[in-house]
Design a protein around this motif. Structure first.
Motif, PDB file in Angstrom:
ATOM      1  N   ALA A 239       0.834  -1.202   0.000  1.00  0.00           N
ATOM      2  CA  ALA A 239       0.000   0.000   0.000  1.00  0.00           C
ATOM      3  C   ALA A 239       0.866   1.249   0.000  1.00  0.00           C
ATOM      4  CB  ALA A 239      -0.936  -0.015   1.204  1.00  0.00           C
ATOM      5  N   LEU A 240       1.946   1.209   0.787  1.00  0.00           N
ATOM      6  CA  LEU A 240       2.807   2.385   0.865  1.00  0.00           C
ATOM      7  C   LEU A 240       3.542   2.626  -0.451  1.00  0.00           C
ATOM      8  CD1 LEU A 240       4.269   2.237   4.450  1.00  0.00           C
ATOM      9  CD2 LEU A 240       2.460   3.670   3.520  1.00  0.00           C
ATOM     10  N   LEU A 241       3.823   1.532  -1.165  1.00  0.00           N
ATOM     11  CA  LEU A 241       4.497   1.676  -2.443  1.00  0.00           C
ATOM     12  C   LEU A 241       3.674   2.554  -3.384  1.00  0.00           C
ATOM     13  CD1 LEU A 241       7.169   0.275  -2.954  1.00  0.00           C
ATOM     14  CD2 LEU A 241       5.970  -1.260  -4.510  1.00  0.00           C
ATOM     15  N   GLY A 242       2.360   2.333  -3.356  1.00  0.00           N
ATOM     16  CA  GLY A 242       1.481   3.182  -4.160  1.00  0.00           C
ATOM     17  C   GLY A 242       1.637   4.638  -3.767  1.00  0.00           C
ATOM     18  N   LEU A 243       1.579   4.891  -2.452  1.00  0.00           N
ATOM     19  CA  LEU A 243       1.744   6.260  -1.950  1.00  0.00           C
ATOM     20  C   LEU A 243       3.077   6.825  -2.401  1.00  0.00           C
ATOM     21  CD1 LEU A 243       0.624   6.200   1.784  1.00  0.00           C
ATOM     22  CD2 LEU A 243      -0.633   6.922  -0.221  1.00  0.00           C
ATOM     23  N   ALA A 244       4.130   6.011  -2.219  1.00  0.00           N
ATOM     24  CA  ALA A 244       5.472   6.476  -2.546  1.00  0.00           C
ATOM     25  C   ALA A 244       5.554   6.812  -4.023  1.00  0.00           C
ATOM     26  CB  ALA A 244       6.490   5.399  -2.195  1.00  0.00           C
ATOM     27  N   PHE A 245       4.910   5.998  -4.838  1.00  0.00           N
ATOM     28  CA  PHE A 245       5.007   6.257  -6.260  1.00  0.00           C
ATOM     29  C   PHE A 245       4.331   7.562  -6.637  1.00  0.00           C
ATOM     30  CE2 PHE A 245       4.265   6.034 -10.701  1.00  0.00           C
ATOM     31  CZ  PHE A 245       5.483   5.562 -11.156  1.00  0.00           C
ATOM     32  N   VAL A 246       3.136   7.777  -6.077  1.00  0.00           N
ATOM     33  CA  VAL A 246       2.452   9.050  -6.348  1.00  0.00           C
ATOM     34  C   VAL A 246       3.348  10.204  -5.927  1.00  0.00           C
ATOM     35  CG1 VAL A 246       0.508  10.502  -5.727  1.00  0.00           C
ATOM     36  CG2 VAL A 246       0.151   8.092  -6.139  1.00  0.00           C
ATOM     37  N   ALA A 247       3.949  10.071  -4.746  1.00  0.00           N
ATOM     38  CA  ALA A 247       4.820  11.139  -4.248  1.00  0.00           C
ATOM     39  C   ALA A 247       5.989  11.347  -5.196  1.00  0.00           C
ATOM     40  CB  ALA A 247       5.321  10.782  -2.853  1.00  0.00           C
ATOM     41  N   PHE A 248       6.628  10.240  -5.594  1.00  0.00           N
ATOM     42  CA  PHE A 248       7.788  10.299  -6.471  1.00  0.00           C
ATOM     43  C   PHE A 248       7.428  10.996  -7.783  1.00  0.00           C
ATOM     44  CE2 PHE A 248      10.889   7.655  -9.178  1.00  0.00           C
ATOM     45  CZ  PHE A 248      11.889   8.595  -9.004  1.00  0.00           C
ATOM     46  N   LEU A 249       6.299  10.574  -8.347  1.00  0.00           N
ATOM     47  CA  LEU A 249       5.875  11.132  -9.627  1.00  0.00           C
ATOM     48  C   LEU A 249       5.617  12.628  -9.511  1.00  0.00           C
ATOM     49  CD1 LEU A 249       3.974   9.359 -12.237  1.00  0.00           C
ATOM     50  CD2 LEU A 249       2.907  11.460 -11.588  1.00  0.00           C
ATOM     51  N   PHE A 250       4.893  13.008  -8.452  1.00  0.00           N
ATOM     52  CA  PHE A 250       4.566  14.420  -8.316  1.00  0.00           C
ATOM     53  C   PHE A 250       5.815  15.249  -8.037  1.00  0.00           C
ATOM     54  CE2 PHE A 250       0.288  13.083  -8.427  1.00  0.00           C
ATOM     55  CZ  PHE A 250      -0.460  14.197  -8.736  1.00  0.00           C
ATOM     56  N   VAL A 251       6.701  14.708  -7.210  1.00  0.00           N
ATOM     57  CA  VAL A 251       7.924  15.453  -6.900  1.00  0.00           C
ATOM     58  C   VAL A 251       8.747  15.647  -8.175  1.00  0.00           C
ATOM     59  CG1 VAL A 251      10.166  15.257  -5.770  1.00  0.00           C
ATOM     60  CG2 VAL A 251       8.076  14.845  -4.473  1.00  0.00           C
ATOM     61  N   THR A 252       8.886  14.572  -8.965  1.00  0.00           N
ATOM     62  CA  THR A 252       9.665  14.690 -10.197  1.00  0.00           C
ATOM     63  C   THR A 252       9.061  15.736 -11.121  1.00  0.00           C
ATOM     64  OG1 THR A 252       9.844  12.311 -10.021  1.00  0.00           O
ATOM     65  CG2 THR A 252      10.787  13.324 -11.965  1.00  0.00           C
ATOM     66  N   ILE A 253       7.752  15.590 -11.335  1.00  0.00           N
ATOM     67  CA  ILE A 253       7.110  16.466 -12.326  1.00  0.00           C
ATOM     68  C   ILE A 253       7.118  17.912 -11.843  1.00  0.00           C
ATOM     69  CG2 ILE A 253       4.950  16.955 -13.496  1.00  0.00           C
ATOM     70  CD1 ILE A 253       5.231  14.305 -14.420  1.00  0.00           C
ATOM     71  N   ILE A 254       6.735  18.109 -10.582  1.00  0.00           N
ATOM     72  CA  ILE A 254       6.688  19.486 -10.088  1.00  0.00           C
ATOM     73  C   ILE A 254       8.100  20.048  -9.999  1.00  0.00           C
ATOM     74  CG2 ILE A 254       6.069  20.945  -8.134  1.00  0.00           C
ATOM     75  CD1 ILE A 254       3.698  19.088  -7.665  1.00  0.00           C
ATOM     76  N   GLY A 255       9.030  19.212  -9.516  1.00  0.00           N
ATOM     77  CA  GLY A 255      10.412  19.666  -9.414  1.00  0.00           C
ATOM     78  C   GLY A 255      10.971  20.078 -10.765  1.00  0.00           C
ATOM     79  N   ASN A 256      10.598  19.343 -11.798  1.00  0.00           N
ATOM     80  CA  ASN A 256      11.097  19.671 -13.133  1.00  0.00           C
ATOM     81  C   ASN A 256      10.351  20.835 -13.755  1.00  0.00           C
ATOM     82  OD1 ASN A 256      13.248  18.166 -14.251  1.00  0.00           O
ATOM     83  ND2 ASN A 256      12.025  16.329 -13.988  1.00  0.00           N
ATOM     84  N   GLY A 257       9.087  20.989 -13.336  1.00  0.00           N
ATOM     85  CA  GLY A 257       8.230  21.866 -14.113  1.00  0.00           C
ATOM     86  C   GLY A 257       7.901  23.222 -13.533  1.00  0.00           C
ATOM     87  N   TYR A 258       8.051  23.381 -12.197  1.00  0.00           N
ATOM     88  CA  TYR A 258       7.494  24.614 -11.648  1.00  0.00           C
ATOM     89  C   TYR A 258       8.204  25.858 -12.162  1.00  0.00           C
ATOM     90  CZ  TYR A 258      11.307  25.305  -8.300  1.00  0.00           C
ATOM     91  OH  TYR A 258      12.514  25.565  -7.736  1.00  0.00           O
ATOM     92  N   THR A 259       9.497  25.684 -12.542  1.00  0.00           N
ATOM     93  CA  THR A 259      10.247  26.856 -13.007  1.00  0.00           C
ATOM     94  C   THR A 259       9.723  27.373 -14.342  1.00  0.00           C
ATOM     95  OG1 THR A 259      11.831  25.253 -13.813  1.00  0.00           O
ATOM     96  CG2 THR A 259      12.404  26.433 -11.810  1.00  0.00           C
ATOM     97  N   ALA A 260       8.973  26.540 -15.069  1.00  0.00           N
ATOM     98  CA  ALA A 260       8.514  26.962 -16.387  1.00  0.00           C
ATOM     99  C   ALA A 260       7.486  28.074 -16.301  1.00  0.00           C
ATOM    100  CB  ALA A 260       7.926  25.772 -17.140  1.00  0.00           C
ATOM    101  N   PHE A 261       6.943  28.286 -15.114  1.00  0.00           N
ATOM    102  CA  PHE A 261       5.948  29.349 -14.997  1.00  0.00           C
ATOM    103  C   PHE A 261       6.628  30.714 -14.936  1.00  0.00           C
ATOM    104  CE2 PHE A 261       3.682  25.666 -13.136  1.00  0.00           C
ATOM    105  CZ  PHE A 261       2.815  25.516 -14.197  1.00  0.00           C
ATOM    106  N   TRP A 262       7.968  30.701 -14.859  1.00  0.00           N
ATOM    107  CA  TRP A 262       8.715  31.955 -14.945  1.00  0.00           C
ATOM    108  C   TRP A 262       9.617  31.871 -16.154  1.00  0.00           C
ATOM    109  CZ3 TRP A 262       7.282  29.709 -10.484  1.00  0.00           C
ATOM    110  CH2 TRP A 262       6.534  30.521  -9.611  1.00  0.00           C
ATOM    111  N   GLN A 263       9.946  33.010 -16.681  1.00  0.00           N
ATOM    112  CA  GLN A 263      10.776  33.023 -17.876  1.00  0.00           C
ATOM    113  C   GLN A 263      11.798  34.141 -17.710  1.00  0.00           C
ATOM    114  OE1 GLN A 263      11.089  31.393 -20.838  1.00  0.00           O
ATOM    115  NE2 GLN A 263      12.636  32.884 -21.406  1.00  0.00           N
ATOM    116  N   THR A 264      13.046  33.816 -18.031  1.00  0.00           N
ATOM    117  CA  THR A 264      14.100  34.819 -17.919  1.00  0.00           C
ATOM    118  C   THR A 264      13.900  35.903 -18.983  1.00  0.00           C
ATOM    119  OG1 THR A 264      15.578  33.090 -17.212  1.00  0.00           O
ATOM    120  CG2 THR A 264      16.573  35.179 -17.895  1.00  0.00           C
ATOM    121  N   GLN A 265      13.992  37.149 -18.546  1.00  0.00           N
ATOM    122  CA  GLN A 265      13.851  38.248 -19.502  1.00  0.00           C
ATOM    123  C   GLN A 265      14.938  39.283 -19.229  1.00  0.00           C
ATOM    124  OE1 GLN A 265       9.729  39.465 -19.104  1.00  0.00           O
ATOM    125  NE2 GLN A 265       9.152  37.855 -20.551  1.00  0.00           N
TER     126      GLN A 265
END
Lengths: 304, 450, 433
Positions: free
Chosen positions: C38-64
């Motif tokens: 059961a925890l593996l499921g939780l861990a996977f959701v966490a892992f996936l969200f951390v990866t995606i958010i970690g990779n993606g949140y900076t895209a909402f800003w753009q260097t100018q």
């Protein structure tokens, strides 16, 4: 399990409340109303003799709660060796709840809390440290509806011995199965179809299979929760005979709806009402000369 | 128009019985007469529009093509298709290769004028049909006319039609896939497709090209699909099953309240996200891990795709098993506990055996999902059709090939694109058999305990 | 009880006791196995969200870059006519170059100029053009403007690319690096909210690429799906639950619906390709076709959910209405359907959420193309959000990894919101009969 379990707990609790609320309206006489009031009082003294001569199990001040609803109030009762105790009373009076305390089956209901001093041969079985597995091996139980496992007849009976490692080889196991089926009076009918599913038997046979399954573990006490309520009269008669035979070796507590059955199979009878043990005495006495008005009303069929 | 006839029909029904005072002598409420009139007015028109729209385009295109000069028309079907596209673009005023535009100008004009006249004819027909329908219904509106029953019959008919859409969809899938697949099997023999060991669907651009005939042996694809699905099931089945067991038999309500929604989230994540995740994170991770162990792991290994697909299927398996385990009656558990069985003994020896048919059914549904899963394998599995059982190598699957063959520029008649439909047929038939069988097993299992 | 019996019971007890330790160990193992699953499921959701958010949140800003742009009339409007045609085709890049050069006077030579030029996004000049065309009065004035930087610069500033690994992931030259530092020291480099990401269509340049086109394509497709699948689904469910006779034909329909719910989505794509595109000749890549395919796909889900909702309406309601003389159709339309509506809506939203996340069938009908324009109608070529994720995931630029993750976050946010609405609806209107 979760759903059915909770639902069951709620059912039991609701039944109790239902009875509480309806009880006053059931009165047919002032006297009964007064008796109800006396029962409703906090401290209630059970009529008759709660102790047995040679007790296998002793229960003192047992209370059961399903969530907020209290289902059992300060019950004291002994179960004697080689004796059948019948528990009678109207629906929802707590007799099934009580019997489920004796082998901790209430543990399977999340919301149930059992307090009090329950002993098997002087050993407290209601404490945290009690080994439930061991307890249930010593205190077997037969249920209202026959519930054979979806396995063969042989496997049904061999289930308990296999779990507990009671047989060291196949021959021993075969012997245990045969003895158990013989004692349950099912051997003659089942010996040629041991490998067929237990669910294929008739209702009465299934219930005897469940009894065989229980005695295969060689328990000290057998609890029966309305074992005949789902059976026809002929099957019932066979089970009653069986109970009689079994009482030579086991202490038995049987919950029953039928007063005739209680009178036929038991030596002692306990009458429950609204979660309280009203009266317990020799079966003869209960049915001929009850000490409490409520018991009398019940056994004479004025309500229930 | 339909609205107008509703109002008129309603009025008329009231008028026929002499106003509101004697409204009770009508068989149905006035509004039903209105509906009746509206249906007669609108429905034929609607049906006409539907029929018209589905046919007019091909009729017009046919006439336009017929008007083209012989030189342009004499080309193959595929070229003709491009031609027609150009004409349509030109007609719509979009940019077309200028050389072409001159040649096709006349055709485009003809197309436009035909379209315009088609629209006029259509509008006229609709008005006429509507009027006729209304007049017909008006003659029927008598006080004892059972308008409500008629309207209800139409409603019921509409409901019946709606419920048969599912059948039409299935038939549509089967026919469309079968039709194209049969054309494929005219070019490539059935046995070669099913049992051939090489898959390289490149067809020649020119007839004299070296190695011009592609190979269409689908065995490597089937093997790859099975390998990846197998890995996925190897991950999903035990974890999903044990999660369900834990949630139903062990977890307290509070833990359940946390884990169940999380699993639902997992189930709701689009497969493209899993695919992205597999390609971005899991595959490099596996490759690094393999390198550190001295193993060669392909960057698009079957293992990576299979693992992620397994994770995707976990919630599916666990929710199906959850239902199945819950269906096992409490009495079974009580019987086992009363004999002194521990929880795990009860689960292993009573509950799981009792639930086995249901679990098998659920597992088959999961297999069918794994086989049909597309995005994860498209993004994380390879394109090379290797016939291997080594999970560290890249393999390709049926769905990957369907996507590769059909995405991008295509000539519709080539064996290459038709092969995709043949693969689709195999996919559809296999999953259909799995689904029907699994659903049947699960249903029988439920009925047993109901 | 005989002495034999007594002995037998004692022997039993002994054996049970002997087995206990082993059995409890296995019990604990089993329980642990369950918990870790059961925890593996939780861990996977966490892992996936951390990866995606970690990779993606900076895209909402753009260097100018903050640059002082002089809208030189000599460059953009030599005739002084402010002729729109002239303005549209003028060389705005020169304006930016001049502004940059005035900040960094030491840059010289064609090679260096070209390198300098590459710091700025290829699309920045079009931003300037749009501003001038919209406001002619700008010509001749000097404005301090934020100019979008190139994606390589963006990645460097955000720290996704290491400064000291030129030739590897870093594609910027040392002198480019120096200039960026100089501008930064001047307070002229900043990460600002990435408006392009939410307002633009696709682009080859990561810093110009946005999800607006894909989002709108998804919206159109979902609208088509809703309009088709919802009424049809309810109608079919009503028929099957309330009117259908129990016969083999209806059994077939039911088996069919349950089976369709489990048919791989790509097969629906094949259906769409050969029926809607090739047979009916509907336009390729259009949300209309996407919506049609998705509605066929979600129809079973909606039918199944709606049937469950109708089933939960107690028969007493029907009996009461029928008892008052309502016809069966009236009973169903006036009583049963309104009561079952929340359940049906919940089913529809869940079906829509599935449709929103679906991409495989859209690939088949061509909604997977490089489309810059934001679609304006359901027949314009378009992609969809998940397909955009798929397309970007294939792009080699590091900046697209960031944007793919960000697009995924947007997609997941939509899905979570839809599911939350469905759950809210279910809880709010759930009725116990």
């Amino acid at each position: 399990m979760s759903g059915s379990q909770t639902a069951e707990a709620v059912d039991l609790a609701e039944e109790e409340q239902l009875d509480n609320s309806r009880a006053p309206r059931m009165d047919q006489s002032q006297a009964v109303a007064e008796d109800f009031q006396s029962v409703a009082q906090e401290e209630y003294e059970t009529h008759g003799t709660v102790t047995a001569e040679d007790p296998v199990m002793t229960v003192r001040d047992c209370n059961v709660f399903y969530g907020d609803a209290q289902a059992l109030f300060d019950v004291n009762l002994d179960i004697g060796r080689n004796q059948v105790v019948a528990l009678i009373g109207p629906s929802g009076c707590g007799k099934s709840t009580f019997i489920r305390c004796l082998n901790r089956m209430n543990d399977t209901i999340d919301t149930a809390v059992v307090t009090g001093d329950i002993r098997l041969y002087g050993e407290d079985i209601n404490s945290k440290s009690t080994d439930v597995v061991l307890l249930r091996a010593r205190v077997g139980m037969v249920f209202q509806k026959p519930n054979p496992f979806p396995k063969s007849i042989f496997e049904n009976v061999a289930y308990g011995p296999r779990l507990h490692g009671l047989a060291s080889n196949r021959a021993e196991l075969d012997e245990i199965v045969e003895t158990s089926l013989r004692r349950a009076g099912l051997w003659e009918e089942a010996k040629d179809r041991l490998d067929q599913p237990g669910t294929g038997l008739s209702g009465g046979q299934q219930q005897r299979l469940c009894i065989a399954r229980t005695i295969a573990v060689n328990p000290e006490v057998i609890l029966m929760d309305e074992p005949c309520s789902a059976l026809d009269p002929i099957a019932t008669a066979r089970i009653e005979d069986l109970i009689d035979e079994l009482s030579e070796n086991y202490a038995i507590a049987i919950v029953t709806h039928s007063m005739q059955q209680a009178a036929r199979v038991s030596q002692r009878t306990a009458y429950f009402h609204l979660g309280k043990l009203i009266e317990v005495d020799e079966t003869n006495r209960i049915f001929t000369n009850p000490g409490h008005k409520l018991t009398e009303d019940y056994v004479t069929g004025r309500f229930g | 128009m339909a609205v107008a006839s509703f109002v008129l029909g309603r009025r008329r029904s009231i008028a026929t019985v002499g106003g509101y005072s004697s409204i009770r002598s009508l068989h149905s409420l006035p509004k039903y007469y209105g509906y009746y009139a509206a249906i007669w007015c609108g429905l034929p028109g609607l049906l006409l529009v539907a029929a018209w729209l589905s046919l007019s385009d091909s009729v017009i295109t046919g006439r336009v093509v017929a008007s083209l000069p012989e030189a342009l028309r004499g080309s193959s079907d595929a070229q003709l298709g491009l031609l027609v596209n150009d004409i349509k673009n030109l007609a719509a005023g979009q940019f077309v290769n200028p050389n072409r535009a001159v040649e096709l100008g006349a055709a485009a004009e003809l197309y436009n004028s035909l379209q315009a006249s088609a629209r006029w004819i259509l509008s006229g027909l609709i008005v006429a049909l509507g009027l006729a329908g209304f007049l017909y219904s008006a003659t029927r509106l008598q006080p004892d006319f059972r308008a409500r029953n008629k309207v209800e019959t139409v409603i019921k008919a509409a409901l019946v039609v709606a419920s048969t859409i599912a059948i039409f969809t299935t038939v549509g899938i089967l026919l469309s896939v079968l039709f194209e697949a049969l054309r494929f099997f005219q070019k490539i023999s059935f046995t070669e497709f099913l049992f051939g060991l090489t898959w390289s669907p490149q067809t020649a651009l020119r007839a004299d090209q070296v190695g011009s005939s592609g190979a269409f042996g689908a065995i490597p694809l089937f093997a790859g699909t099975l390998l990846i699905s197998g890995i996925a099931m190897f991950v999903a089945l035990p974890i999903g099953l044990m999660t369900a067991v834990y949630l139903t038999e062990y977890a307290s309500p509070r833990i359940r309240a946390v884990i169940k929604p999380v699993l639902e989230i997992l189930a709701g994540i689009p497969t493209v996200v899993y695919g992205f995740f597999a390609a971005l994170t899991v595959a490099p991770l596996l490759r690094d891990l393999g390198t550190s162990l001295g193993l060669e792991v392909a960057s698009e290994s079957a293992l990576g795709a299979g693992l992620v697909m397994g994770v995707m299927i976990i919630p599916f398996v666990s929710s199906l098993t959850d239902d199945v385990i819950n269906a096992v009656p409490q009495a079974m558990r009580d019987g086992s506990y009363a004999l002194g069985a521990t929880k795990s003994e009860t689960v292993k020896r009573v509950i799981l055996p009792a639930a086995l048919p249901g679990i098998v059914g659920g597992a088959l549904l999961a297999v069918s999902r794994a086989i049909g899963e597309t995005m994860i394998v498209v993004m994380a599995a390879g394109l090379a059709a290797n016939l291997t059982v080594n999970p560290l190598q890249a393999v390709t699957t049926v769905t990957v090939q369907i996507v590769t063959l059909l995405v991008g520029d295509q000539e519709f008649d080539s064996a290459k694109t038709l092969a995709a439909f043949a693969l689709g047929l195999v996919l559809f038939v296999v999953t259909l058999i799995l689904n029907v069988f699994a659903l049947h097993v699960v249903r029988k299992y439920r009925e047993q305990y109901e | 009880m005989t002495a034999d019996e007594k002995r037998a019971q004692e022997e039993t007890l002994r054996r049970v006791r002997a087995s206990l330790a082993r059995r409890y160990r296995s019990e604990r193992r089993f329980r642990l196995f369950g918990l870790s699953s059961a925890l593996l499921g939780l861990a996977f959701v966490a892992f996936l969200f951390v990866t995606i958010i970690g990779n993606g949140y900076t895209a909402f800003w753009q260097t100018q870059f903050k640059l002082d742009i002089y809208f030189d009339p000599a460059v953009i409007d030599p005739d002084g006519q402010a002729d729109p045609q002239q303005l549209a085709s003028a060389n705005y890049r020169a304006l930016i170059r001049d502004a940059l050069q005035s900040e960094l006077p030491d840059v010289s030579g064609r090679r260096e100029m070209r390198e300098l030029n590459r710091l700025i996004s290829a699309g920045a000049e079009f931003d300037l053009r749009d501003e001038v065309v919209a406001n002619v009065a700008l010509i001749g004035s000097t404005r301090e403007l934020w100019i979008t930087a190139d994606d390589e610069v963006d990645m460097l500033v955000k720290g996704h690319v290491e400064r000291d690994e030129q030739g590897g992931a870093r594609r910027l030259s040392d002198s480019q690096l120096r200039w960026i530092d100089a501008l930064a020291a001047d307070g002229r480099v900043e990460q600002r909210f990435n408006v392009n990401f939410f307002t633009r269509g696709d682009s080859r340049d990561p810093e110009q690429a946005g999800i607006a086109g894909a989002a709108k394509g998804s919206l159109f497709a979902l609208l088509v799906t809703l309009v088709i699948a919802f009424p049809l689904g309810i109608a079919a469910a009503v028929y099957l639950e309330e009117f259908a006779p129990r016969n083999r034909w209806i059994d077939l329909v039911e088996v069919n619906i349950n089976n369709l719910a489990a048919v791989p989505s790509i097969v629906f794509g094949l259906l769409g390709l050969s029926v809607f595109l090739n047979f009916f000749g509907l336009p390729r890549s259009a949300p209309l076709v996407g919506g049609l395919v998705l509605s066929l796909m979600t129809l079973p889900t909606i039918i199944i959910a709606s049937r469950a909702a109708i089933k939960s309406v107690p028969p007493s309601v029907r009996e009461a209405a029928l008892g008052l003389g309502a016809s069966q159709v009236q009973t169903v339309l006036h009583h049963v359907v309104p009561l079952a509506m929340p359940g049906m809506l919940t089913g529809a939203i869940i079906g829509m959420a599935r449709a929103l996340g679906e991409s495989a069938p859209l690939l088949m009908i061509g909604m997977v193309a490089f489309i810059v324009e934001v679609p304006q109608s359901i027949t314009d070529p378009a992609t969809a959000l998940p397909v955009q994720v798929f397309l970007w995931a294939d792009s080699p630029e590091r900046a697209f990894v960031e944007r793919t993750s960000a697009a995924t976050m947007v997609l997941l946010a939509f899905l979570l919101a839809m599911n939350a609405v469905a759950i809210w609806l279910r809880n709010k209107f759930e009725r116990r009969w």
